[in-house]
Write a protein that holds these residues in place. Structure first.
Motif, PDB file in Angstrom:
ATOM      1  N   ARG A  62      92.862 200.120  36.227  1.00 44.10           N
ATOM      2  CA  ARG A  62      92.232 201.309  35.570  1.00 44.10           C
ATOM      3  C   ARG A  62      90.993 201.827  36.421  1.00 44.10           C
ATOM      4  NH1 ARG A  62      89.333 199.083  30.844  1.00 44.10           N
ATOM      5  NH2 ARG A  62      89.006 197.313  32.226  1.00 44.10           N
TER       6      ARG A  62
ATOM      7  N   LEU B 263      88.040 205.201  37.050  1.00 48.38           N
ATOM      8  CA  LEU B 263      87.002 206.401  36.371  1.00 48.38           C
ATOM      9  C   LEU B 263      86.466 207.351  37.762  1.00 48.38           C
ATOM     10  CD1 LEU B 263      85.347 207.643  34.012  1.00 48.38           C
ATOM     11  CD2 LEU B 263      83.683 205.697  34.746  1.00 48.38           C
TER      12      LEU B 263
ATOM     13  N   GLU C 199      78.594 203.561  32.213  1.00 49.27           N
ATOM     14  CA  GLU C 199      80.006 203.650  31.610  1.00 49.27           C
ATOM     15  C   GLU C 199      80.953 202.832  32.642  1.00 49.27           C
ATOM     16  OE1 GLU C 199      83.180 207.032  30.579  1.00 49.27           O
ATOM     17  OE2 GLU C 199      81.431 207.674  31.151  1.00 49.27           O
TER      18      GLU C 199
ATOM     19  N   ALA D 194      80.566 199.253  32.119  1.00 49.49           N
ATOM     20  CA  ALA D 194      81.077 198.729  30.764  1.00 49.49           C
ATOM     21  C   ALA D 194      82.514 198.613  30.841  1.00 49.49           C
ATOM     22  CB  ALA D 194      80.406 199.684  29.692  1.00 49.49           C
ATOM     23  N   ARG D 195      83.111 199.654  31.230  1.00 54.62           N
ATOM     24  CA  ARG D 195      84.587 199.986  31.154  1.00 54.62           C
ATOM     25  C   ARG D 195      85.360 199.016  32.024  1.00 54.62           C
ATOM     26  NH1 ARG D 195      86.157 206.156  31.057  1.00 54.62           N
ATOM     27  NH2 ARG D 195      88.123 205.118  31.645  1.00 54.62           N
ATOM     28  N   LEU D 196      85.007 199.055  33.180  1.00 59.06           N
ATOM     29  CA  LEU D 196      85.894 198.401  34.246  1.00 59.06           C
ATOM     30  C   LEU D 196      85.233 197.110  34.909  1.00 59.06           C
ATOM     31  CD1 LEU D 196      86.616 201.771  36.235  1.00 59.06           C
ATOM     32  CD2 LEU D 196      87.721 200.807  34.551  1.00 59.06           C
TER      33      LEU D 196
ATOM     34  N   GLU E  86      88.629 198.899  38.588  1.00 56.08           N
ATOM     35  CA  GLU E  86      88.650 197.771  38.315  1.00 56.08           C
ATOM     36  C   GLU E  86      88.975 196.917  39.071  1.00 56.08           C
ATOM     37  OE1 GLU E  86      90.886 196.177  34.964  1.00 56.08           O
ATOM     38  OE2 GLU E  86      92.505 197.555  35.167  1.00 56.08           O
TER      39      GLU E  86
END
Length: 181
Positions: free
Chosen positions: A108, A110, A123, A126-128, A177
């Motif tokens: 994953r 961004l 962000e 938090a996401r990765l 990630e």
């Protein structure tokens, strides 16, 4: 005799591998010469108008300005192996987009702009992120120095990396990630 122009990869885009990259194109040139082709190998900055004389150009260039110039030559009729559009498809932001769209297994990620958007750090983490942290990678070409790809856990370090990229003219970064293995 058929004339081929080979263009070496720029040293900036071969950190620690300049000799290996040169060896690749030199071996190709040897094989072509054995097949009775005339092959000149030059660094990009030494090509000048000689590109116009070549029946074929073998390019190992990766830098955006060089690739843009090669694209202009191609539009004017030059035949180029390692076509400019193939090179740009290997730039990091393009590659992650292509792999994702093809539904290939890929960590994953961004894509973020380096000169704005402070909330992108939060962000991304938090996401990765997580205990293993995340990878911060320059978004254009692949690494030209060790700082271009780093595993980071600290939000402030992520911000500093984005600022450093921006100062170097790198406009995008990829947060990815960490996947053990």
């Amino acid at each position: 005799m058929r004339h081929i122009l080979g263009i070496y990869r720029e040293a900036l885009y071969s950190p620690g591998h300049t000799e290996n990259d040169a060896f690749i194109i030199q071996r190709v040139a040897e094989e072509l010469r054995a097949a009775d082709y005339a092959v000149d190998l030059l660094p990009f900055e030494a090509v000048g108008p000689r590109w116009q004389e070549a029946a074929l150009i073998l390019s190992m260039c990766q830098g955006p300005p060089q690739v843009e110039t090669l694209a202009a030559w191609q539009r004017r009729g030059s035949w180029i192996i390692n076509r400019p559009e193939a090179v740009t498809r290997c730039y990091r932001t393009s590659l992650v987009k292509t792999l994702t769209e093809a539904h290939l297994p890929f960590p994953r990620h961004l894509v973020v702009k380096t000169g704005c958007c402070p909330n992108a750090v939060e962000e991304g983490l938090a996401r990765l992120g997580g205990p293993a942290g995340l990878w911060v990678k320059r978004g254009d070409v692949h690494a030209t120095q060790p700082e271009d790809v780093q595993r980071v856990r600290d939000p402030e370090r992520v911000r500093r990396l984005l600022d450093q990229f921006h100062e170097r003219g790198i406009t995008t970064a990829v947060f990815q990630e960490h996947v053990a293995g």
